[in-house]
Design a protein around this motif. Structure first.
Motif: not given
Length: 227
Positions: A147-153
């Motif tokens: 979820a963190v990676v998706e938020a930053m993408f």
């Protein structure tokens, strides 16, 4: 970089977990009227707040070897561009741009992490507290990193098409074959890993000397569970 209103709200909301003992609810334990699982959440909240306060400053990623991002694989580029990207000067310039983007991306990730801590399911909170120096962070990373990676993408995707593209344009004119989406995904994944390394470092420091937190609940839990 100044924190955005969203980050400030979530950090203040996370701080609500760090309340005096008398204000906490939960199951009774030998240490007071609160649960061991609440102790894990308090540990993670404080560790995360400290980590993000460092990361969202200017240079927050690049100035720290533990969190610095490097130029991801640029797969598919033409031979001329591939050769240019192998030079240290160019790689350094693009790495600086990526790390600047990571600061803004971490700002997006802050509420994701703090909200996840509140909803974290702890099957054996005592085992987490008795675990290694980054046991709580490791659990959080397993549950939340995607979820963190998706938020930053999106931040990386937009950043690559502005800052990094401008740098590349000054070097070569033929840019066909660059997979910006793949590079952005790789950079976001790097940043996600860096965030949890930073949180883990803070957790380890808190475990090493919990009294310095000034939190009596956290101190009692960490000193009373055989850390």
């Amino acid at each position: 970089m100044l924190q955005s209103p969203v980050s400030r709200r979530h950090i203040l909301g996370g701080a609500a977990l760090l309340l005096p003992v008398a204000m906490l609810g939960g199951c009774a334990t030998p240490l007071g009227s609160y649960g061991i699982d609440e102790g894990v959440r308090r540990l993670l909240t404080l560790s995360s707040e400290r980590a993000f306060s460092r990361l969202i400053r200017p240079g927050g990623f690049y100035d720290d070897q533990l969190t610095r991002l490097t130029l991801p694989d640029t797969g598919g580029q033409n031979n001329v561009l591939a050769a240019v990207l192998r030079t240290n000067a160019v790689r350094s310039r693009i790495a600086l741009a990526l790390n600047d983007v990571a600061v803004d991306a971490a700002d997006r990730a802050t509420p994701v992490v703090l909200d996840a801590i509140r909803g974290l399911t702890l099957g054996d909170a005592l085992a987490v507290l008795r675990g290694g120096p980054t046991a709580a962070t490791d659990l959080l990373a397993r549950e939340t990193r995607g979820a963190v990676v998706e938020a930053m993408f999106p931040e990386f995707s937009n950043g690559l098409r502005s800052d990094a593209t401008e740098i590349l344009s000054a070097i070569v004119t033929a840019q066909t074959g660059i997979d910006y989406t793949a590079i952005a995904r790789s950079a976001a994944d790097q940043a996600g890993a860096a965030i949890f390394r930073a949180i883990g470092r803070e957790e380890a420091a808190i475990r090493a000397d919990p009294r310095r937190t000034g939190d009596p609940v956290l101190t009692a839990l960490l000193l009373g569970t055989g850390r």
